[in-house]
Motif scaffolding. Structure first.
Motif, PDB file in Angstrom:
ATOM      1  N   ALA A 281       0.752  -1.225   0.127  1.00 25.86           N
ATOM      2  CA  ALA A 281      -0.311  -0.287  -0.231  1.00 25.86           C
ATOM      3  C   ALA A 281       0.966   0.929   0.732  1.00 25.86           C
ATOM      4  O   ALA A 281       2.029   1.507   0.792  1.00 25.86           O
ATOM      5  N   PHE A 282       0.512   2.302  -0.861  1.00 25.78           N
ATOM      6  CA  PHE A 282       1.335   3.247  -0.874  1.00 25.78           C
ATOM      7  C   PHE A 282      -0.512   4.456  -1.120  1.00 25.78           C
ATOM      8  O   PHE A 282      -0.829   4.830  -1.775  1.00 25.78           O
ATOM      9  N   GLU A 283       0.250   5.043   0.049  1.00 26.68           N
ATOM     10  CA  GLU A 283      -0.576   6.465   0.201  1.00 26.68           C
ATOM     11  C   GLU A 283      -1.731   6.867  -0.347  1.00 26.68           C
ATOM     12  O   GLU A 283      -1.907   7.594  -0.461  1.00 26.68           O
ATOM     13  N   THR A 284       0.723   7.687  -0.311  1.00 27.06           N
ATOM     14  CA  THR A 284       0.321   8.724  -0.303  1.00 27.06           C
ATOM     15  C   THR A 284       0.771   9.058  -2.164  1.00 27.06           C
ATOM     16  O   THR A 284       1.843   8.423  -1.995  1.00 27.06           O
ATOM     17  N   PRO A 285       0.704  10.106  -2.631  1.00 30.09           N
ATOM     18  CA  PRO A 285       2.010  10.309  -3.511  1.00 30.09           C
ATOM     19  C   PRO A 285       3.808  10.397  -3.408  1.00 30.09           C
ATOM     20  O   PRO A 285       5.090   9.978  -3.751  1.00 30.09           O
ATOM     21  N   GLU A 286       3.739  10.518  -2.662  1.00 30.55           N
ATOM     22  CA  GLU A 286       4.962  10.633  -1.408  1.00 30.55           C
ATOM     23  C   GLU A 286       5.909   9.514  -0.889  1.00 30.55           C
ATOM     24  O   GLU A 286       6.582   9.250  -1.283  1.00 30.55           O
ATOM     25  N   GLU A 287       4.839   8.844  -0.776  1.00 30.39           N
ATOM     26  CA  GLU A 287       5.209   7.008  -0.970  1.00 30.39           C
ATOM     27  C   GLU A 287       5.347   6.450  -1.809  1.00 30.39           C
ATOM     28  O   GLU A 287       6.714   5.788  -1.748  1.00 30.39           O
ATOM     29  N   GLN A 288       4.943   6.702  -2.811  1.00 28.59           N
ATOM     30  CA  GLN A 288       5.025   5.633  -3.844  1.00 28.59           C
ATOM     31  C   GLN A 288       6.195   6.637  -5.073  1.00 28.59           C
ATOM     32  O   GLN A 288       7.205   5.961  -5.269  1.00 28.59           O
TER      33      GLN A 288
ATOM     34  N   ARG B 240      12.820   6.026 -13.992  1.00 25.79           N
ATOM     35  CA  ARG B 240      13.271   6.853 -13.868  1.00 25.79           C
ATOM     36  C   ARG B 240      12.243   8.172 -14.247  1.00 25.79           C
ATOM     37  O   ARG B 240      12.541   9.624 -13.666  1.00 25.79           O
ATOM     38  N   THR B 241      11.755   8.139 -15.053  1.00 25.37           N
ATOM     39  CA  THR B 241      10.939   9.122 -16.152  1.00 25.37           C
ATOM     40  C   THR B 241       9.734   9.593 -14.864  1.00 25.37           C
ATOM     41  O   THR B 241       9.008  10.607 -14.377  1.00 25.37           O
ATOM     42  N   LEU B 242       9.151   8.470 -14.031  1.00 20.80           N
ATOM     43  CA  LEU B 242       8.476   8.741 -12.629  1.00 20.80           C
ATOM     44  C   LEU B 242       8.514   9.467 -12.002  1.00 20.80           C
ATOM     45  O   LEU B 242       8.015  10.493 -10.978  1.00 20.80           O
ATOM     46  N   SER B 243       9.588   8.913 -11.717  1.00 19.52           N
ATOM     47  CA  SER B 243      10.467   9.325 -10.762  1.00 19.52           C
ATOM     48  C   SER B 243      10.701  11.381 -10.551  1.00 19.52           C
ATOM     49  O   SER B 243      11.447  11.025 -11.215  1.00 19.52           O
ATOM     50  N   GLY B 244      10.522  11.361  -9.667  1.00 16.89           N
ATOM     51  CA  GLY B 244      10.581  13.332  -9.092  1.00 16.89           C
ATOM     52  C   GLY B 244       9.712  13.795 -10.192  1.00 16.89           C
ATOM     53  O   GLY B 244       9.742  15.083 -10.229  1.00 16.89           O
ATOM     54  N   THR B 245       8.929  13.233  -9.737  1.00 20.15           N
ATOM     55  CA  THR B 245       7.470  14.214 -11.914  1.00 20.15           C
ATOM     56  C   THR B 245       6.218  13.889 -11.330  1.00 20.15           C
ATOM     57  O   THR B 245       5.903  12.450 -10.012  1.00 20.15           O
ATOM     58  N   ALA B 246       5.505  14.632 -11.224  1.00 17.46           N
ATOM     59  CA  ALA B 246       3.680  14.096 -11.313  1.00 17.46           C
ATOM     60  C   ALA B 246       3.078  12.851 -11.904  1.00 17.46           C
ATOM     61  O   ALA B 246       3.766  13.068 -12.983  1.00 17.46           O
ATOM     62  N   PHE B 247       2.420  11.741 -11.158  1.00 22.19           N
ATOM     63  CA  PHE B 247       2.027  10.676 -12.185  1.00 22.19           C
ATOM     64  C   PHE B 247       1.122  10.724 -11.480  1.00 22.19           C
ATOM     65  O   PHE B 247       0.219  11.165 -10.996  1.00 22.19           O
TER      66      PHE B 247
ATOM     67  N   GLU C 259      -2.192   7.998 -10.996  1.00 23.62           N
ATOM     68  CA  GLU C 259      -2.745   6.258 -10.281  1.00 23.62           C
ATOM     69  C   GLU C 259      -2.120   5.167 -11.282  1.00 23.62           C
ATOM     70  O   GLU C 259      -1.695   3.325 -11.023  1.00 23.62           O
ATOM     71  N   ASP C 260      -2.962   5.353 -12.058  1.00 21.22           N
ATOM     72  CA  ASP C 260      -2.984   4.409 -13.637  1.00 21.22           C
ATOM     73  C   ASP C 260      -1.215   3.753 -13.791  1.00 21.22           C
ATOM     74  O   ASP C 260      -1.150   2.774 -13.867  1.00 21.22           O
ATOM     75  N   GLN C 261      -0.875   5.033 -14.141  1.00 22.33           N
ATOM     76  CA  GLN C 261       0.980   4.909 -14.463  1.00 22.33           C
ATOM     77  C   GLN C 261       1.886   3.880 -13.641  1.00 22.33           C
ATOM     78  O   GLN C 261       2.805   3.354 -13.398  1.00 22.33           O
ATOM     79  N   PHE C 262       1.529   4.648 -12.048  1.00 26.88           N
ATOM     80  CA  PHE C 262       2.228   3.887 -11.195  1.00 26.88           C
ATOM     81  C   PHE C 262       2.061   2.480 -11.015  1.00 26.88           C
ATOM     82  O   PHE C 262       2.810   1.934 -10.817  1.00 26.88           O
ATOM     83  N   THR C 263       1.062   2.089 -10.868  1.00 21.80           N
ATOM     84  CA  THR C 263      -0.115   1.284 -11.063  1.00 21.80           C
ATOM     85  C   THR C 263       1.229   0.028 -11.960  1.00 21.80           C
ATOM     86  O   THR C 263       0.834  -0.893 -11.645  1.00 21.80           O
ATOM     87  N   ALA C 264       0.964   0.702 -13.387  1.00 22.94           N
ATOM     88  CA  ALA C 264       1.536  -0.475 -14.184  1.00 22.94           C
ATOM     89  C   ALA C 264       2.314  -0.689 -14.746  1.00 22.94           C
ATOM     90  O   ALA C 264       3.671  -1.791 -14.320  1.00 22.94           O
TER      91      ALA C 264
END
Length: 593
Positions: free
Chosen positions: A444-451, A475-482, A484-489
């Motif tokens: 579980a990653f409850e917040t964008p910060e945890e992700q 690396r593309t996602l790290s440090g940027t806004a994304f 929930e679907d992008q993170f899950t994939a």
């Protein structure tokens, strides 16, 4: 012959007459808790004299006493209230020295109690359980007055000494005070079986010897004098040993080794007496057995029946009491011996967690020698070991997994012959230790910060990821806004890469952990759980050895990364468990002390 006297007395009269109260060893010690002390303070403070009855008083429960040869009074009932009143008076005198508080209380089983009550010194608070409760009562009094207006102290002293009265019930000197104590307290809920049994065992009537009437009068008197001294010494001996056993049983490490902790006892020695009582009752003739073991005073009634039968058979009850007490002590010393032996401690402690009664165990193995006893313990333990741990799944057999993980921890500790480390059964039972997933069912990653933190941790192991496209996406996602679907994939691809997608409920993904730690990180991924375990371990929190080893990856044969719980980690973990279980199945004995 003096008769029983019933009158009323104010607290002021107890002070004025400088009465001395003696608390005999057959009574329990001081046990009022702060809530009871505050309730008494509130009641007295709130008492108001009605306009139409200027003689009204605040009434305490009766105080029942017996006069003693030295002018003091033996307290049969009311010592908790008297001690609390004394403690309140001592506090008031500490603030208003001109006010009197001149009656005294001495506990027979605590020779220094009178001096302690005069000073109520914090440095001596932990000397014994009575002093502890006395000091805590004093603290409660101090806290109560601290939150009152200063004038309350003067008004309260007046109400306490002049308006507070007791019903004074003074029995005749020839009355059997212990018999009276027993009758009075049979119907009181706070008094326990153990306290009634203690009163029974310390009764002068039961400890005396029947006089030989054929002897001359003078010789009988000399023998009687010696007998009184012997009775006094025997009572002190039993009371002292009783207190020592209770103190030992109050140590949680010892208590939870013996007991599952599901039933609470006001005094834990009652459990020991209960255990001995069932054997005694079983030995009675059917018509004299106490039929209901769930009878609230079953233990007391059985001991009473033993003494009745002795009297019916014209036996000396003194000898019967000595035999009973000897057997209780022997049972206690057997348990202490088992507890002190590191091997027996772990073998028996495990069996107790599997609902083996330590009482039954002692009865069934009483004739066994040390080696035969160990072999019997091992035989019983083997019956709890699954034949094939590699197939264990939580959904199918949670009980087998719980047993396996607990035994894995205990047996691992026993492998180090030079270690003094022990599995903490008290914390295991009190802190609700149970099965926990190593890699969460659903990380579980409850917040964008945890992700973001998760992605950063993955990049630390980028050298282990052959899929360069996946690394680029991370690396593309790290440090940027994304989204929930992008993170899950991306997360699903990471799980597959680190082989974390195997059955989450298999033994290879389970360990023991306490409920508090489990709740602290909920369904966090492995790397977060690992960090939390390390943090708690540094603070001194009890973490079972094998649980610590799991999160430090001590079992992993080829350590490539520390942030994920993959298939290689799982295989190595199960192999370690199976090695221990095989050792248990095949060992002839435990050569550890």
């Amino acid at each position: 012959m003096n008769q029983t006297q019933i009158t009323t007395r104010t607290i002021q009269s107890l002070i004025k007459d400088k009465l001395q109260f003696f608390i005999p060893s057959y009574q329990r010690g001081y046990r009022w808790d702060p809530a009871q002390v505050v309730a008494l303070l509130d009641d007295i403070s709130e008492f108001e004299v009605p306009h139409d009855n200027e003689d009204a008083s605040y009434w305490l429960q009766p105080v029942i006493v017996a006069p003693r040869a030295d002018g003091s009074y033996e307290v049969i009932d009311g010592q908790q209230r008297l001690t609390t009143i004394f403690i309140i008076l001592r506090y008031i005198k500490s603030k208003l020295p001109v006010y009197d508080a001149s009656f005294s209380i001495q506990y027979e089983s605590r020779p220094g109690s009178a001096a302690f009550l005069e000073q109520l010194n914090e440095t001596e608070r932990d000397a014994n359980i009575d002093y502890y409760h006395m000091y805590e009562a004093y603290r409660a009094v101090e806290n109560w007055f601290t939150h009152q207006d200063v004038t309350v102290l003067f008004h309260f002293y007046s109400k306490l000494t002049e308006r507070t009265q007791v019903i004074w019930y003074e029995v005749a000197p020839e009355d059997d005070v212990i018999a009276l104590f027993t009758r009075i307290n049979m119907g009181k809920i706070p008094l326990t079986n153990s306290e009634l049994v203690k009163a029974l065992l310390l009764s002068d009537d039961h400890l005396k010897v029947t006089p030989d009437k054929s002897l001359p009068e003078m010789e009988r008197r000399i023998i009687h004098g010696r007998e009184l001294e012997q009775i006094r010494l025997k009572k002190r001996e039993i009371a002292g040993e009783w207190d020592q056993m209770e103190q030992a049983l109050q140590q949680d490490a010892f208590w939870y080794f013996l007991h599952d902790g599901k039933k609470t006892y006001a005094t834990r020695i009652e459990w020991l007496l209960d255990a001995h009582t069932k054997n005694l009752n079983a030995g009675f003739a059917p018509e004299r057995r106490i039929p209901n073991e769930h009878e609230p005073f079953f233990t007391f009634l059985v001991f009473q029946e033993v003494l009745r039968q002795a009297k019916d058979a014209k036996q000396e009850t003194k000898d019967i009491i000595q035999t009973i007490w000897y057997n209780v002590k022997q049972l206690f010393m057997t348990f202490q011996e088992w507890y002190r032996d590191r091997t027996l401690y772990h073998l028996i402690g495990y069996l107790v967690t599997q609902k083996t009664s330590i009482i039954d165990l002692q009865q069934e193995t009483t004739q066994f020698g040390k080696r035969l006893f160990e072999q019997e313990l091992l035989r019983r333990i083997r019956l709890t070991v699954p034949q094939d741990v590699t197939t264990l799944d939580y959904q199918e057999n949670p009980g087998a997994i719980r047993r396996t993980l607990l035994l894995f921890n205990i047996w691992t500790l026993l492998q180090d012959e030079k270690s003094n480390s022990r599995f903490e059964f008290d914390r295991f039972k009190q802190e609700n230790w149970d099965i926990e997933h190593i890699h969460a069912v659903a990380s579980a990653f409850e917040t964008p910060e945890e992700q973001q933190k998760f992605l950063e941790a993955i990049l630390l192991d980028a050298s282990l990821i052959e899929d360069q496209e996946l690394i680029a996406d991370i690396r593309t996602l790290s440090g940027t806004a994304f989204t929930e679907d992008q993170f899950t994939a991306v997360h699903e691809r990471i799980v597959l890469t680190f082989e974390e997608s195997a059955s989450t409920n298999h033994l290879s993904n389970l360990t023991l952990l306490d409920a508090t730690t489990n709740r602290s990180y909920k369904n966090a991924p492995f790397y977060r759980k690992r960090a939390e375990i390390i943090r708690l371990d540094r603070t001194g929190r009890f973490i079972p050895l094998c649980t610590r080893n799991v999160f430090l990856k001590y079992y992993t044969s080829s350590l490539m990364q520390m942030n994920h719980w993959g298939l290689d980690d799982r295989r190595s973990y199960v192999e370690a468990i199976e090695t221990i279980m095989t050792d248990i199945r095949e060992t002839e004995g435990v050569h550890v002390r």
